[in-house]
Design a protein around this motif. Structure first.
Motif, PDB file in Angstrom:
ATOM      1  N   LYS A 129       0.830  -1.210   0.000  1.00 15.20           N
ATOM      2  CA  LYS A 129       0.000   0.000   0.000  1.00 15.20           C
ATOM      3  C   LYS A 129       0.858   1.251   0.000  1.00 15.20           C
ATOM      4  O   LYS A 129       0.497   2.253  -0.595  1.00 15.20           O
ATOM      5  CB  LYS A 129      -0.891   0.009   1.248  1.00 15.20           C
ATOM      6  N   ALA A 130       1.942   1.219   0.755  1.00 19.25           N
ATOM      7  CA  ALA A 130       2.716   2.437   0.968  1.00 19.25           C
ATOM      8  C   ALA A 130       4.202   2.151   0.813  1.00 19.25           C
ATOM      9  O   ALA A 130       4.918   1.998   1.788  1.00 19.25           O
ATOM     10  CB  ALA A 130       2.424   2.993   2.364  1.00 19.25           C
ATOM     11  N   PRO A 131       4.673   2.076  -0.428  1.00 21.13           N
ATOM     12  CA  PRO A 131       6.068   1.673  -0.627  1.00 21.13           C
ATOM     13  C   PRO A 131       7.092   2.671  -0.075  1.00 21.13           C
ATOM     14  O   PRO A 131       8.099   2.246   0.507  1.00 21.13           O
ATOM     15  CB  PRO A 131       6.182   1.558  -2.150  1.00 21.13           C
TER      16      PRO A 131
ATOM     17  N   PHE B 167       6.758   4.786   2.393  1.00 21.07           N
ATOM     18  CA  PHE B 167       6.704   4.634   3.846  1.00 21.07           C
ATOM     19  C   PHE B 167       7.556   3.435   4.274  1.00 21.07           C
ATOM     20  O   PHE B 167       8.388   3.527   5.165  1.00 21.07           O
ATOM     21  CB  PHE B 167       5.247   4.443   4.271  1.00 21.07           C
ATOM     22  N   THR B 168       7.342   2.312   3.583  1.00 15.59           N
ATOM     23  CA  THR B 168       8.069   1.100   3.929  1.00 15.59           C
ATOM     24  C   THR B 168       9.564   1.285   3.754  1.00 15.59           C
ATOM     25  O   THR B 168      10.366   0.843   4.578  1.00 15.59           O
ATOM     26  CB  THR B 168       7.584  -0.056   3.051  1.00 15.59           C
ATOM     27  N   PHE B 169       9.928   1.988   2.688  1.00 13.76           N
ATOM     28  CA  PHE B 169      11.337   2.219   2.403  1.00 13.76           C
ATOM     29  C   PHE B 169      11.987   3.027   3.536  1.00 13.76           C
ATOM     30  O   PHE B 169      13.035   2.655   4.082  1.00 13.76           O
ATOM     31  CB  PHE B 169      11.435   2.967   1.075  1.00 13.76           C
ATOM     32  N   MET B 170      11.325   4.114   3.928  1.00 16.13           N
ATOM     33  CA  MET B 170      11.850   4.956   5.006  1.00 16.13           C
ATOM     34  C   MET B 170      11.935   4.161   6.312  1.00 16.13           C
ATOM     35  O   MET B 170      12.916   4.232   7.048  1.00 16.13           O
ATOM     36  CB  MET B 170      10.939   6.177   5.221  1.00 16.13           C
ATOM     37  N   PHE B 171      10.861   3.434   6.553  1.00 21.80           N
ATOM     38  CA  PHE B 171      10.798   2.623   7.770  1.00 21.80           C
ATOM     39  C   PHE B 171      11.978   1.662   7.801  1.00 21.80           C
ATOM     40  O   PHE B 171      12.649   1.501   8.816  1.00 21.80           O
ATOM     41  CB  PHE B 171       9.468   1.860   7.773  1.00 21.80           C
ATOM     42  N   ALA B 172      12.257   1.050   6.649  1.00 16.84           N
ATOM     43  CA  ALA B 172      13.336   0.072   6.586  1.00 16.84           C
ATOM     44  C   ALA B 172      14.681   0.731   6.878  1.00 16.84           C
ATOM     45  O   ALA B 172      15.505   0.177   7.620  1.00 16.84           O
ATOM     46  CB  ALA B 172      13.351  -0.578   5.213  1.00 16.84           C
ATOM     47  N   ILE B 173      14.893   1.939   6.316  1.00 15.25           N
ATOM     48  CA  ILE B 173      16.191   2.588   6.537  1.00 15.25           C
ATOM     49  C   ILE B 173      16.396   2.883   8.021  1.00 15.25           C
ATOM     50  O   ILE B 173      17.454   2.620   8.595  1.00 15.25           O
ATOM     51  CB  ILE B 173      16.288   3.882   5.712  1.00 15.25           C
TER      52      ILE B 173
ATOM     53  N   ASP C 169       0.258   6.642   1.526  1.00 17.28           N
ATOM     54  CA  ASP C 169       1.711   6.718   1.515  1.00 17.28           C
ATOM     55  C   ASP C 169       2.156   8.089   2.034  1.00 17.28           C
ATOM     56  O   ASP C 169       1.333   8.966   2.297  1.00 17.28           O
ATOM     57  CB  ASP C 169       2.228   6.488   0.100  1.00 17.28           C
ATOM     58  N   LEU C 170       3.463   8.258   2.184  1.00 15.58           N
ATOM     59  CA  LEU C 170       3.986   9.529   2.695  1.00 15.58           C
ATOM     60  C   LEU C 170       3.717  10.663   1.713  1.00 15.58           C
ATOM     61  O   LEU C 170       3.768  10.469   0.495  1.00 15.58           O
ATOM     62  CB  LEU C 170       5.496   9.415   2.920  1.00 15.58           C
ATOM     63  N   LYS C 171       3.430  11.840   2.263  1.00 15.12           N
ATOM     64  CA  LYS C 171       3.271  13.010   1.413  1.00 15.12           C
ATOM     65  C   LYS C 171       4.644  13.631   1.160  1.00 15.12           C
ATOM     66  O   LYS C 171       5.623  13.299   1.847  1.00 15.12           O
ATOM     67  CB  LYS C 171       2.377  14.041   2.113  1.00 15.12           C
TER      68      LYS C 171
END
Lengths: 500, 501
Positions: A369-371, A373-379, A446-448
């Protein structure tokens, strides 16, 4: 305005703006924008300080004027390598966190956020121990209001609990501060609460020093939190609003560590060396204990609360490892951890606001749903567990070196237990974010762009500090060396055989 | 002659004001507002006369052939006069709203208030035990009357009888103590007793000790320390809230003004005698006050109970006096700090009660933060100050008291007092929590309240003073305003004037 006055300006600008906003009837959007601009101005000023700072051990940009002259209490502020790095950190974190908290807050929220900034920067820059106490207590009050007014769940109980807990600790410290001042008066015949002067105390007996040390350490251990003073964290972190958790975990806890280095070690060097064994042990015990506790949690906020406590225990172990690896690493981890945990808590707050869930078993399928977001979260997550090329790696490595040098067995243990952190974090990531959700899919945006802009500086810092750490360490390295060589005289003591 | 008269002017002005108000109250045509204006006018004039000597170091006995050494005018008394008059002005102006809303307030009230103030000022000037007794009784009897002023409250009979009977009873102890001291030393004049003590230090002083103990009873009763604290809650509850504020702050200052003088001049060399007793009294006072404050549900009673705790801190200062004369400064500063904080807190409660007539318990304060944000913010400041949170005057005051106590070697006692402070955070912050953390349960709108009046401005002024006293010139060091240093040096000057010959 001279160069030295910039520090005072940095401290008090947010409070002044907050008071003006408080009595005016501005719309909430304008309040937020003004608050944001204020923090940006502060960021620019801090940049200026950072660039003009010479990498030396002594205090710079000092302002020293009498406040209560009868008791020798001065308004004495200044910055050195330690405080500069944390000052820079705070100045970057707060405005960018505003971007992630942008929507749906009230006027009181922003005003309190500004007041917190005054409290934390004041605490960081004070060189007079009464002034330090002044800001140390003041920074708690806006947090009290933020949790109590904007929190959720059993918020009133949590608020009163955390307040009474930390206040009780600070009041113990207050007695110790006054006792130090009185001892100084009895030894030198005039009053002073300047931190420089207090390091000259020589007539204190060992028992007195021990109890004073204990009083200080209790206050700071509650704030950090170290085992066994951690019992407030789960309730508080899970009931507090996102902004409150962010401030508590990524900024205030670090000030506890900072205060240990700034005040306790120079004033009680011998007690610090004597008990370093114990504190490294408590640190490593906390690392394991909080790590296991984190594994058990289903509530993400509670889990991060424990994982944060686990990392802070590692920082404490580094601080007490009596060598430059450990202390440099601990300071580096302070920064790395502030960025990573701050980011994680803000993202979890967002997740909670959007989906309405904060328990791992209810979440899932966020990745699709929110790629971004997931990317930032992962970092953030990778930095938190210390994956190579992130800043978390550099700092954990340094600390483990430091602990190993202090005591090889403890070094091995800490090296292995850092893995626990990695395991629960990645497990969480898999279950809550990546794995498909049982039942209907969640509503998740997703993130704005604003939020991405807010997070980008953090991501840059994570990698920059992870790949090329030298310029950052250079700023505080001289101070650490000064500490170890001039104040503690570690080498002489080790040679004389007082410490194994 | 004229010069000597100027020294007398503050106290005379208050007396004349009281008499004029008494005559004024015979006429029905005057409203409460007129009495407020007249009494404030007289008090401001008296304050002007008192401030005339502000900052001077002096001690004098004007018209000594008439007064024969019984009253003394020095910087010490002048300092207390300023505090007392300012406190009374504060009470009258903050209570302006409350007094006009309650039907039982009559013009006589202000006459009696000024009479009691006259008694308190005389107490600050008293240099002799019998005079002190008379002054104390003038003040006390006026307060007895005012305690029973609220004819609508069924609790008032209990309050007034408790206070009157116990107060008069304990007054007898003061007289008995005076008699015993006179029996041994042949004088009731404070400086002469000091002279006797110093020259007969070796001889048997047991009569003097018993006498001092008796006088100490009165002192402990009036400041509501253990074991004489039981009247406080009921009396404070039954009295009109303005009088509660008056008793908790202004009256306490007056009591300390005399006993501090007596301790410092006379009995300081005998401090070993009461040290152990006072230490245990302080510990129990702190413990009981804390316990009572935690268990209250009515805000007014909580403030009353917490005033017992503050008495405990002040007693800590009194104990430290024996070792460390600088402790007197801390006591005096603490009195000023408590005057401001209590004035604000009680005054704000009275202002809120005047509007709604229901806000008495913690629960009634729910949602005040949304309904009337400014009032809630002011109340928060006063609670912070009472709890001793930095950036308020209450913190600086606690810092002084604890520093001097530790400096005198009472570190354990100071730690105990700190524990009481830690608990006090609970009951003060509970009120803040009520105001902000719960939604309002009244459906009334904001516009109903008229907060733009003298009461609120005065409360705001007190709040500014509380903050200024806590921050002083530290933060606004680039603006030359008088700082807390100023208060401290005035206090120091006052104590020095006691030892002028």
């Amino acid at each position: 305005m001279g160069a030295a006055d910039i520090l005072s300006f940095i401290i008090f600008l947010p409070a002044i703006v907050a008071f003006i906003l408080m009595i005016s009837t501005t719309k909430v959007e304008d309040v937020r924008n003004i608050a944001f601009i204020t923090t940006i101005i502060i960021l620019v000023l801090v940049m200026k300080i950072y660039l003009n700072f010479e990498p030396k051990a002594e205090m710079q940009f000092v302002t020293n004027v009498p406040w209560i002259s009868k008791y020798g209490i001065n308004y004495n502020i200044g910055v050195d390598g330690f405080s500069l790095t944390i000052l820079m950190l705070i100045a970057i974190l707060i405005p960018t966190s505003f971007l992630l908290l942008w929507e749906g807050r009230t006027k009181g929220y922003w005003i309190n956020m500004l007041l917190v900034q005054t409290g934390v920067t004041g605490t960081l820059l004070s060189l007079d121990i009464i002034l330090f106490y002044f800001f140390w207590e003041t920074m708690l009050l806006p947090i009290f209001l933020i949790i109590g007014i904007f929190g959720s769940g059993n918020k009133v109980f949590s608020t009163i609990k955390v307040t009474v807990y930390t206040m009780a600790g600070s009041l113990l410290m207050f007695v110790a501060i006054v006792y130090l001042g009185v001892s100084y008066y009895n030894e030198f015949g005039h009053w002073s609460f300047q931190f420089d002067d207090l390091t000259n105390l020589s007539l204190l007996t060992y028992t007195e020093k021990f109890w004073l040390f204990l009083a200080f350490v209790t206050a700071f251990a509650i704030k950090i939190p170290l085992f066994p003073f951690h019992t407030w964290i789960t309730a508080t972190y899970s009931d507090a609003p996102t902004g409150g958790v962010f401030l508590l975990s990524s900024i205030m806890a670090k000030l506890g560590v900072y205060a240990v280095v700034r005040f306790m070690i120079p004033i009680f060097p011998d007690v610090y060396i004597q008990f370093s064994n114990w504190f490294v042990f408590i640190g490593i015990f906390g690392l394991i204990y909080f790590g296991i506790a984190a594994l058990m949690q289903d509530d993400i906020k509670k889990m991060f609360a424990y994982s944060s406590a686990s990392h802070l225990s590692l920082i404490a172990a580094g601080i007490f490892s009596l060598n430059s690896y450990g202390i440099n690493g601990a300071l580096y981890l302070v920064i790395a951890h502030a960025i990573a945990t701050g980011g994680l808590f803000l993202l979890v707050g967002l997740l909670h606001d959007e989906t309405g869930f904060k328990t791992i078993k209810d979440l899932g399928g966020i990745g699709k749903k929110a790629p971004i977001f997931t990317f930032m979260f992962a970092i953030m997550l990778f930095s938190n567990v210390g994956l190579p090329s992130t800043n978390g790696f550099v700092s954990e490595l340094l600390i483990i070196f430091g602990i190993y040098q202090f005591n090889p067995i403890m070094g091995y243990i800490s090296g292995i237990t850092v893995l626990i952190a990695a395991s629960f974090m990645l497990w969480l990531f898999q279950r809550a974010i990546l794995q498909e959700r049982v039942g209907s899919a969640l509503q998740m945006r997703d993130l704005k762009v604003k939020e991405i802009i807010g997070l980008v500086p953090w991501v840059i810092l994570i990698f920059l500090m992870g790949i090329y750490p030298d310029p950052f360490i250079d700023k505080f390295e001289p101070t650490v060396t000064h500490f170890l060589d001039d104040i503690l005289r570690i080498d002489e003591i080790i040679k004389s055989g007082a410490v194994k | 002659m004229i010069e000597q008269l100027v020294y007398l002017m503050p106290i005379v002005t208050v007396l004349i004001g009281a008499l004029i108000l008494m005559f004024q109250s015979m006429y029905d045509k005057y409203k409460i507002k007129d009495f407020i204006i007249v009494s404030t006018l007289f008090l401001v004039i008296a304050l002007g006369f008192a401030i005339f000597h502000f900052g001077d170091l002096f001690t004098t006995r004007p018209f000594n052939d008439i007064f024969n050494n019984v009253i003394i005018f020095d910087t010490f008394a002048n300092f207390f006069n300023i505090a007392l008059i300012a406190g009374a002005i504060g009470i009258i102006l903050i209570g302006e709203h409350y007094a006009q809303e309650q039907s039982y307030f009559k013009g006589e009230f202000y006459a009696i208030l000024l009479f009691s103030l006259f008694g308190m000022m005389l107490l600050a000037h008293a240099n002799e035990l019998i005079t002190a007794y008379i002054a104390l009784e003038i003040a006390s009897f006026s307060v007895y009357i005012m305690v029973g002023f609220n004819t609508e409250d069924s609790k008032r009979v209990e309050a007034i009888f408790k206070y009157l009977v116990l107060g008069s009873f304990i007054g007898a102890f003061f007289l008995l103590g005076t008699v015993l001291i006179y029996g041994l030393t042949g004088t009731t004049n404070i400086s002469e007793i000091a002279h006797y003590v110093n020259s007969n230090y070796e001889s048997d002083l047991s009569l003097l000790y018993i006498g001092i103990a008796m006088i100490l009873f009165t002192f402990l009763f009036k400041i509501a320390a253990f074991p004489f604290q039981s009247w406080v809650l009921d009396v404070y509850r039954g009295a009109p809230i303005l009088i509660t504020a008056y008793m908790a702050s202004v009256f306490k200052i007056a009591i300390f003004s005399f006993f501090l003088r007596a301790f410092l001049q006379d009995f300081i060399s005998l401090s070993g005698f009461w040290e152990t007793a006072l230490i245990s009294i302080t510990v129990v006072t702190l413990a009981i006050g804390t316990w009572l404050a935690i268990t209250q549900t009515i805000v007014k009673r909580m403030l009353a109970a917490s005033s017992i705790v503050h008495t405990g801190y002040l007693l800590l200062g009194i104990i430290a006096l024996g070792e460390n004369i600088a402790s007197a400064y801390s006591i005096m500063f603490y009195l000023i700090a408590y005057l401001l904080s209590a004035l604000g807190a009680f005054g704000l409660v009275s202002h809120v009660i005047a509007d709604t007539k229901v806000r008495v318990t913690y629960n009634d304060f729910k949602g005040l933060g949304q309904e009337r944000p400014y009032l809630a913010a002011l109340m928060t400041i006063f609670m912070f100050s009472l709890a001793g949170i930095p950036s308020t005057i209450g913190f600086i005051a606690k810092f002084y008291v604890f520093t001097e106590a530790i400096n005198a070697g009472y570190a354990y006692l100071a730690i105990f007092a700190i524990l009481a402070t830690a608990v006090s955070i609970y009951y003060y912050f509970k009120l803040i929590a009520m105001m902000y953390f719960y939604p309002s349960h009244a459906e009334t709108t904001e516009s109903k309240y008229n907060d733009g009046r003298i009461s609120t401005y005065m409360i705001g002024l007190v709040a500014i003073l509380v903050i200024w006293g806590g921050i002083g010139s530290a933060i606004v060091f680039f603006i030359p305003i008088p700082s807390i240093d100023g208060i401290l040096s005035v206090v120091e000057l006052s104590v020095r004037s006691l030892f002028l010959k």
